[in-house]
Motif scaffolding. Structure first.
Motif, PDB file in Angstrom:
ATOM      1  N   ARG A  95       0.771  -1.305   0.001  1.00 33.25           N
ATOM      2  CA  ARG A  95      -0.032   0.008   0.182  1.00 33.25           C
ATOM      3  C   ARG A  95       0.829   1.347  -0.111  1.00 33.25           C
ATOM      4  N   MET A  96       1.813   1.337   0.767  1.00 35.87           N
ATOM      5  CA  MET A  96       2.808   2.556   0.967  1.00 35.87           C
ATOM      6  C   MET A  96       3.540   2.600  -0.311  1.00 35.87           C
ATOM      7  N   LEU A 135      -2.426  10.892 -11.259  1.00 34.09           N
ATOM      8  CA  LEU A 135      -3.092   9.664 -10.931  1.00 34.09           C
ATOM      9  C   LEU A 135      -3.835  10.022  -9.733  1.00 34.09           C
ATOM     10  N   ASP A 136      -4.939   9.463  -9.945  1.00 31.59           N
ATOM     11  CA  ASP A 136      -5.967   9.616  -8.857  1.00 31.59           C
ATOM     12  C   ASP A 136      -6.447   8.222  -8.477  1.00 31.59           C
ATOM     13  N   ASN A 137      -5.568   7.407  -8.098  1.00 29.57           N
ATOM     14  CA  ASN A 137      -5.750   6.029  -7.716  1.00 29.57           C
ATOM     15  C   ASN A 137      -5.891   5.792  -6.311  1.00 29.57           C
ATOM     16  N   ARG A 138      -6.754   4.714  -6.171  1.00 22.24           N
ATOM     17  CA  ARG A 138      -6.910   4.350  -4.809  1.00 22.24           C
ATOM     18  C   ARG A 138      -6.858   2.730  -4.398  1.00 22.24           C
ATOM     19  N   LEU A 139      -6.323   2.350  -3.563  1.00 14.31           N
ATOM     20  CA  LEU A 139      -6.298   1.027  -3.120  1.00 14.31           C
ATOM     21  C   LEU A 139      -7.540   0.330  -2.382  1.00 14.31           C
ATOM     22  N   VAL A 140      -8.445  -0.227  -3.086  1.00 15.20           N
ATOM     23  CA  VAL A 140      -9.706  -0.578  -2.606  1.00 15.20           C
ATOM     24  C   VAL A 140      -9.488  -1.501  -1.512  1.00 15.20           C
ATOM     25  N   ALA A 168      -8.910   1.116  -7.730  1.00 14.64           N
ATOM     26  CA  ALA A 168      -9.767   2.180  -8.420  1.00 14.64           C
ATOM     27  C   ALA A 168      -8.749   2.976  -9.108  1.00 14.64           C
ATOM     28  N   ALA A 169      -8.702   2.815 -10.440  1.00 13.35           N
ATOM     29  CA  ALA A 169      -7.402   3.426 -11.175  1.00 13.35           C
ATOM     30  C   ALA A 169      -8.139   4.703 -11.950  1.00 13.35           C
ATOM     31  N   SER A 184     -15.860   5.093 -10.422  1.00 17.68           N
ATOM     32  CA  SER A 184     -16.589   4.303  -9.518  1.00 17.68           C
ATOM     33  C   SER A 184     -16.282   2.946  -9.674  1.00 17.68           C
ATOM     34  N   ASP A 185     -15.321   2.288 -10.594  1.00  9.01           N
ATOM     35  CA  ASP A 185     -15.082   0.949 -10.904  1.00  9.01           C
ATOM     36  C   ASP A 185     -13.937   0.687 -10.517  1.00  9.01           C
ATOM     37  N   ALA A 186     -13.585  -0.513  -9.244  1.00  6.71           N
ATOM     38  CA  ALA A 186     -12.228  -0.862  -9.130  1.00  6.71           C
ATOM     39  C   ALA A 186     -11.762  -2.072 -10.288  1.00  6.71           C
TER      40      ALA A 186
END
Length: 215
Positions: A95-96, A135-140, A168-169, A184-186
């Motif tokens: 994650r980090m 990049l506006d990514n998020r590890l769901v 979510a990329a 909205s989609d992972a």
């Protein structure tokens, strides 16, 4: 006299009840853990556990069967190694590192990866900036972290971990318009990362030395 006898019987009965509860292990107890110093995670901290089951025992779902011999060799070279704590740290590092890369935080990557991996990340960050992309990514979630392979070469140990995760990329342009991905989609991702450390080093941290996509 009768009162003393009655009290003695009561204490004896209570003692038997306590033994029946505290003197048995049900299999649900947590292993005893030695206190560890609280500090910022720089990579993958080793857990130091008093009671460690055989990490290569059958039925362990977080270890590929092909990795068991290598894992035994690692535990022989480094008796303090603990599988559960390593995988916990590996997921934190996953994650980090991803978040540092997405944010373009080169300083954070410095302590988490080796020189070759950092160079590849820095090049990709530079290309992204040159294109004006953010990049506006998020590890769901991390659905699974499994040890695929373990090897000990001399004093260097390497562990290959497969991560199955949902991310979510989203890629935005300089005006914050979405040019790729969805908010909205992972997307399911499957990565294979290799971590390494010297089994003789006093520093317990593992460093990311290679990244790849799972086949």
């Amino acid at each position: 006299m009768e009162t003393i006898i009655i009290l003695a019987l009561v204490f004896f009965f209570v003692g038997l009840r306590l033994y029946s509860v505290l003197g048995k292990r049900t299999g649900h107890e947590q292993p005893i853990v030695k206190p560890v110093e609280t500090k910022a995670v720089t990579a993958l901290p080793r857990g130091m556990m008093d009671a460690k089951p055989d990490p290569a025992a059958a039925g362990e779902p977080t270890i590929d069967a092909r990795a068991r011999d290598g894992l035994r060799a690692l535990v022989s070279a480094d008796p303090q190694f603990d599988v559960a704590r390593f995988l916990e740290g590996a997921q934190s590092a996953y994650r980090m590192i991803l978040e540092a890369y997405w944010a373009g935080d080169e300083a954070a990557l410095e302590t988490l990866v080796d020189a070759d991996v950092r160079a590849a990340f820095v090049d990709a960050i530079a290309e992204r900036r040159a294109a004006g992309h953010v990049l506006d990514n998020r590890l769901v979630s991390i659905e699974r972290a499994m040890i695929d392979a373990v090897r000990v070469d001399g004093q260097t140990a390497t562990i290959v971990v497969r991560f199955d995760a949902d991310i979510a990329a989203v890629t935005r342009d300089a005006e914050q318009n979405v040019i790729a991905g969805s908010v909205s989609d992972a997307v399911s991702t499957h990565d294979v990362w290799t971590f390494a450390r010297s089994v003789r080093a006093s520093d317990p941290n593992w460093i990311l030395v290679e990244t790849d996509e799972a086949a």
